[in-house]
Design a protein around this motif. Structure first.
Motif, PDB file in Angstrom:
ATOM      1  N   MET A   6     -26.609 -11.749  28.065  1.00  0.00           N
ATOM      2  CA  MET A   6     -27.852 -10.966  27.591  1.00  0.00           C
ATOM      3  C   MET A   6     -27.757 -11.230  25.991  1.00  0.00           C
ATOM      4  O   MET A   6     -28.122 -10.393  24.971  1.00  0.00           O
ATOM      5  CB  MET A   6     -27.264  -9.181  27.388  1.00  0.00           C
ATOM      6  CG  MET A   6     -27.181  -8.854  28.797  1.00  0.00           C
ATOM      7  SD  MET A   6     -29.051  -8.834  29.756  1.00  0.00           S
ATOM      8  CE  MET A   6     -29.549  -7.519  28.649  1.00  0.00           C
ATOM      9  N   ASP A   7     -27.680 -12.357  25.477  1.00  0.00           N
ATOM     10  CA  ASP A   7     -28.224 -12.861  24.131  1.00  0.00           C
ATOM     11  C   ASP A   7     -29.382 -13.254  24.034  1.00  0.00           C
ATOM     12  O   ASP A   7     -30.218 -14.393  24.202  1.00  0.00           O
ATOM     13  CB  ASP A   7     -27.257 -14.019  24.044  1.00  0.00           C
ATOM     14  CG  ASP A   7     -27.534 -14.630  22.510  1.00  0.00           C
ATOM     15  OD1 ASP A   7     -28.332 -14.048  21.713  1.00  0.00           O
ATOM     16  OD2 ASP A   7     -26.610 -15.519  22.147  1.00  0.00           O
ATOM     17  N   GLY A   8     -30.498 -12.209  23.846  1.00  0.00           N
ATOM     18  CA  GLY A   8     -31.925 -12.235  23.749  1.00  0.00           C
ATOM     19  C   GLY A   8     -32.155 -13.390  22.466  1.00  0.00           C
ATOM     20  O   GLY A   8     -33.180 -14.198  22.682  1.00  0.00           O
ATOM     21  N   LYS A   9     -31.512 -13.275  21.515  1.00  0.00           N
ATOM     22  CA  LYS A   9     -32.061 -14.051  20.369  1.00  0.00           C
ATOM     23  C   LYS A   9     -31.659 -15.579  20.451  1.00  0.00           C
ATOM     24  O   LYS A   9     -32.074 -16.577  20.100  1.00  0.00           O
ATOM     25  CB  LYS A   9     -31.343 -13.407  18.900  1.00  0.00           C
ATOM     26  CG  LYS A   9     -32.041 -12.207  18.539  1.00  0.00           C
ATOM     27  CD  LYS A   9     -31.334 -11.651  17.094  1.00  0.00           C
ATOM     28  CE  LYS A   9     -32.000 -10.504  16.827  1.00  0.00           C
ATOM     29  NZ  LYS A   9     -32.272  -9.304  17.723  1.00  0.00           N
ATOM     30  N   GLY A  10     -30.385 -15.829  21.048  1.00  0.00           N
ATOM     31  CA  GLY A  10     -29.869 -16.854  21.399  1.00  0.00           C
ATOM     32  C   GLY A  10     -30.798 -17.658  22.420  1.00  0.00           C
ATOM     33  O   GLY A  10     -31.097 -18.710  22.319  1.00  0.00           O
ATOM     34  N   LEU A  11     -31.360 -16.802  23.423  1.00  0.00           N
ATOM     35  CA  LEU A  11     -32.322 -17.360  24.399  1.00  0.00           C
ATOM     36  C   LEU A  11     -33.304 -17.796  23.749  1.00  0.00           C
ATOM     37  O   LEU A  11     -33.901 -18.950  23.982  1.00  0.00           O
ATOM     38  CB  LEU A  11     -32.266 -16.407  25.537  1.00  0.00           C
ATOM     39  CG  LEU A  11     -33.617 -16.746  26.785  1.00  0.00           C
ATOM     40  CD1 LEU A  11     -33.397 -17.913  27.455  1.00  0.00           C
ATOM     41  CD2 LEU A  11     -33.872 -15.582  27.547  1.00  0.00           C
ATOM     42  N   ARG A  12     -34.148 -17.009  22.871  1.00  0.00           N
ATOM     43  CA  ARG A  12     -35.152 -17.447  22.102  1.00  0.00           C
ATOM     44  C   ARG A  12     -34.994 -18.606  21.382  1.00  0.00           C
ATOM     45  O   ARG A  12     -36.021 -19.612  21.387  1.00  0.00           O
ATOM     46  CB  ARG A  12     -35.558 -16.237  21.269  1.00  0.00           C
ATOM     47  CG  ARG A  12     -36.957 -16.256  20.611  1.00  0.00           C
ATOM     48  CD  ARG A  12     -37.141 -15.443  19.750  1.00  0.00           C
ATOM     49  NE  ARG A  12     -36.553 -15.263  18.403  1.00  0.00           N
ATOM     50  CZ  ARG A  12     -36.019 -13.977  17.768  1.00  0.00           C
ATOM     51  NH1 ARG A  12     -36.549 -12.964  18.263  1.00  0.00           N
ATOM     52  NH2 ARG A  12     -35.453 -14.355  16.934  1.00  0.00           N
ATOM     53  N   SER A  13     -34.045 -18.823  20.451  1.00  0.00           N
ATOM     54  CA  SER A  13     -33.602 -19.957  19.597  1.00  0.00           C
ATOM     55  C   SER A  13     -33.508 -21.193  20.624  1.00  0.00           C
ATOM     56  O   SER A  13     -34.076 -22.311  20.178  1.00  0.00           O
ATOM     57  CB  SER A  13     -32.721 -19.874  19.212  1.00  0.00           C
ATOM     58  OG  SER A  13     -32.200 -20.868  18.143  1.00  0.00           O
ATOM     59  N   TYR A  14     -32.998 -21.080  21.876  1.00  0.00           N
ATOM     60  CA  TYR A  14     -32.744 -22.202  22.640  1.00  0.00           C
ATOM     61  C   TYR A  14     -34.226 -22.682  23.229  1.00  0.00           C
ATOM     62  O   TYR A  14     -34.082 -23.831  23.084  1.00  0.00           O
ATOM     63  CB  TYR A  14     -31.906 -21.745  23.930  1.00  0.00           C
ATOM     64  CG  TYR A  14     -31.728 -22.908  25.007  1.00  0.00           C
ATOM     65  CD1 TYR A  14     -30.895 -23.986  24.795  1.00  0.00           C
ATOM     66  CD2 TYR A  14     -32.565 -22.717  26.079  1.00  0.00           C
ATOM     67  CE1 TYR A  14     -30.787 -24.867  25.766  1.00  0.00           C
ATOM     68  CE2 TYR A  14     -32.557 -23.767  27.444  1.00  0.00           C
ATOM     69  CZ  TYR A  14     -31.556 -24.478  26.924  1.00  0.00           C
ATOM     70  OH  TYR A  14     -31.577 -25.519  28.036  1.00  0.00           O
ATOM     71  N   VAL A  52     -35.334  -9.720  27.629  1.00  0.00           N
ATOM     72  CA  VAL A  52     -36.638 -10.312  26.914  1.00  0.00           C
ATOM     73  C   VAL A  52     -37.094  -9.516  25.875  1.00  0.00           C
ATOM     74  O   VAL A  52     -37.616  -9.938  24.792  1.00  0.00           O
ATOM     75  CB  VAL A  52     -37.843 -10.302  28.109  1.00  0.00           C
ATOM     76  CG1 VAL A  52     -38.927 -10.715  27.413  1.00  0.00           C
ATOM     77  CG2 VAL A  52     -37.384 -11.432  29.122  1.00  0.00           C
ATOM     78  N   LEU A  53     -37.143  -8.204  25.935  1.00  0.00           N
ATOM     79  CA  LEU A  53     -37.501  -7.488  24.974  1.00  0.00           C
ATOM     80  C   LEU A  53     -36.417  -7.418  23.623  1.00  0.00           C
ATOM     81  O   LEU A  53     -36.886  -7.512  22.517  1.00  0.00           O
ATOM     82  CB  LEU A  53     -37.183  -5.846  25.245  1.00  0.00           C
ATOM     83  CG  LEU A  53     -38.261  -5.301  26.167  1.00  0.00           C
ATOM     84  CD1 LEU A  53     -38.115  -3.866  26.816  1.00  0.00           C
ATOM     85  CD2 LEU A  53     -39.618  -5.434  25.569  1.00  0.00           C
ATOM     86  N   ASP A  54     -35.236  -7.880  23.949  1.00  0.00           N
ATOM     87  CA  ASP A  54     -34.219  -8.158  22.800  1.00  0.00           C
ATOM     88  C   ASP A  54     -34.534  -9.448  22.036  1.00  0.00           C
ATOM     89  O   ASP A  54     -34.708  -9.589  20.689  1.00  0.00           O
ATOM     90  CB  ASP A  54     -32.900  -8.103  23.274  1.00  0.00           C
ATOM     91  CG  ASP A  54     -32.239  -6.808  23.758  1.00  0.00           C
ATOM     92  OD1 ASP A  54     -32.749  -5.629  23.192  1.00  0.00           O
ATOM     93  OD2 ASP A  54     -31.169  -6.789  24.496  1.00  0.00           O
ATOM     94  N   SER A  55     -34.983 -10.534  22.920  1.00  0.00           N
ATOM     95  CA  SER A  55     -35.582 -11.588  22.367  1.00  0.00           C
ATOM     96  C   SER A  55     -36.892 -11.521  21.595  1.00  0.00           C
ATOM     97  O   SER A  55     -37.037 -12.245  20.509  1.00  0.00           O
ATOM     98  CB  SER A  55     -35.707 -12.537  23.342  1.00  0.00           C
ATOM     99  OG  SER A  55     -36.962 -12.510  24.286  1.00  0.00           O
ATOM    100  N   LEU A  56     -38.009 -10.419  21.736  1.00  0.00           N
ATOM    101  CA  LEU A  56     -38.781 -10.369  21.174  1.00  0.00           C
ATOM    102  C   LEU A  56     -38.706  -9.430  19.725  1.00  0.00           C
ATOM    103  O   LEU A  56     -39.542  -9.415  18.956  1.00  0.00           O
ATOM    104  CB  LEU A  56     -39.802  -9.462  21.840  1.00  0.00           C
ATOM    105  CG  LEU A  56     -40.344 -10.059  23.284  1.00  0.00           C
ATOM    106  CD1 LEU A  56     -41.538  -9.422  23.917  1.00  0.00           C
ATOM    107  CD2 LEU A  56     -40.804 -11.576  22.941  1.00  0.00           C
ATOM    108  N   ASP A  57     -37.469  -8.677  19.637  1.00  0.00           N
ATOM    109  CA  ASP A  57     -37.199  -7.924  18.718  1.00  0.00           C
ATOM    110  C   ASP A  57     -37.153  -8.779  17.355  1.00  0.00           C
ATOM    111  O   ASP A  57     -36.125  -9.391  17.105  1.00  0.00           O
ATOM    112  CB  ASP A  57     -36.011  -6.935  18.924  1.00  0.00           C
ATOM    113  CG  ASP A  57     -35.995  -5.879  17.913  1.00  0.00           C
ATOM    114  OD1 ASP A  57     -36.984  -5.813  16.953  1.00  0.00           O
ATOM    115  OD2 ASP A  57     -34.780  -5.103  18.046  1.00  0.00           O
TER     116      ASP A  57
END
Length: 336
Positions: free
Chosen positions: A121-129, A158-163
């Motif tokens: 559940m690592d949203g920011k890590g997913l976005r960075s990847y 996904v919402l965490d990745s957008l934050d």
């Protein structure tokens, strides 16, 4: 007096692309010609007319350039200005080559790592990847879908990745566009999962959508990924009622040329608003784009495609006339 013909040259250079857009729209329209007997327009007529205007403008522009060279010969200051501009043009390929050399693609990471971000559940890590492997996204789009399904809560992920994805520090326009593009992909893939959206998630997405809508400005220079991000967020989280329909139509106008916008209009439930949408496109001089929606939603009776194309041709003629007048005016200013 300072003289710059780049705007005129840019307008001339854009004519072939506009004519190609017109040709493609005309071919689509012609395939439906049996549906309206009044269609008598021939492409050769349009092509010949536009080509004549294009040739006329180019001839006038070459005459203008000759006048400029003649005047420059008698004006040392003007000659220095032209020389400086020539140096900029000569250096431009070198700059492009430098950028091409400096910009390197990151190493390909394992698909297992993509799934790992989702499981944790690592949203920011997913976005960075995704951002670092952006050019590979079409290849592992299916893997991204499977990875999101492996997450304990795909919607929250996904919402965490957008934050807070927009950097507080100033970044280059290209970098910011890539960040927006990454977020658009995440929302698109989430939409494909067709998950049930709870009220708490919808409220959080509404805050994002309101913020993103505020970043959209009217005009062709606007970052279209911002527009698509807003629209995909509205569709995915069912936020149509959170914004005025007319406001959403204004946003759709900005990206009407994109292929997915026809399906986007259907997803928004805007079938009954297409008449207003087409009127907005006409007011913005986007008659060619309007034809696509007329055919997609069977609105030829109220918005005859032939009339739309003729209106587009008239727009081109008007623009050509204005450029010729501008060229004449510039000729006079250069020599005095």
């Amino acid at each position: 007096m300072e003289m710059d013909t780049s705007e005129i040259q840019a307008a001339i250079d854009s004519i072939p692309a506009k004519k190609e857009d017109l040709r493609k729209a005309f071919e689509v329209l012609q395939s439906y010609s049996s549906s309206f007997s009044s269609f008598t327009l021939k492409w050769n007529d349009l092509d010949g007319h536009v080509s004549f205007i294009e040739k006329s403008i180019e001839e006038r522009f070459r005459e203008l350039e000759a006048k400029v060279r003649s005047c420059v010969a008698d004006k040392p200051a003007a000659a220095a200005m032209v020389a400086a501009e020539r140096k900029v043009v000569e250096k431009e390929p070198e700059i492009k080559v430098q950028n091409k050399v400096v910009e390197k693609e990151p190493e390909v990471k394992s698909v297992l790592e993509l799934k790992d971000f989702c499981v944790r559940m690592d949203g920011k890590g997913l976005r960075s990847y995704i951002l670092k492997n952006r050019k590979l996204l079409p290849e592992f789009r299916d893997e991204l879908r499977l990875a999101l399904r492996a997450a304990p809560n795909p919607i929250m992920l996904v919402l965490d990745s957008l934050d807070g994805f927009v950097p507080s520090r100033k970044v280059k326009k290209k970098e910011l566009e890539l960040i927006w593009k990454t977020c658009v992909h995440l929302v698109q893939v989430l939409h494909e999962l067709a998950l049930e959206i709870k009220a708490s998630y919808r409220e959080r997405a509404r805050r994002f959508a309101t913020e993103w809508r505020g970043k959209i400005t009217d005009g062709e220079g606007n970052n279209w990924f911002v527009v698509l991000g807003f629209l995909h967020l509205v569709v995915t989280f069912g936020l149509v009622d959170s914004f005025a329909a007319n406001d959403i139509l204004d946003v759709l106008v900005l990206v009407a040329r994109r292929r997915q916008i026809v399906d986007m209009c259907r997803s928004l439930g805007f079938e009954d608003k297409m008449h207003d949408f087409i009127d907005k496109l006409k007011k913005k001089g986007k008659e060619v784009d309007a034809v696509k929606f007329v055919l997609a939603f069977n609105l030829s009776e109220k918005h005859p495609p032939a009339s739309l194309l003729e209106s587009y041709v008239n727009t081109i003629k008007k623009a050509a006339f204005e450029q010729r007048q501008k060229a004449k005016s510039t000729q006079i200013k250069v020599c005095f």
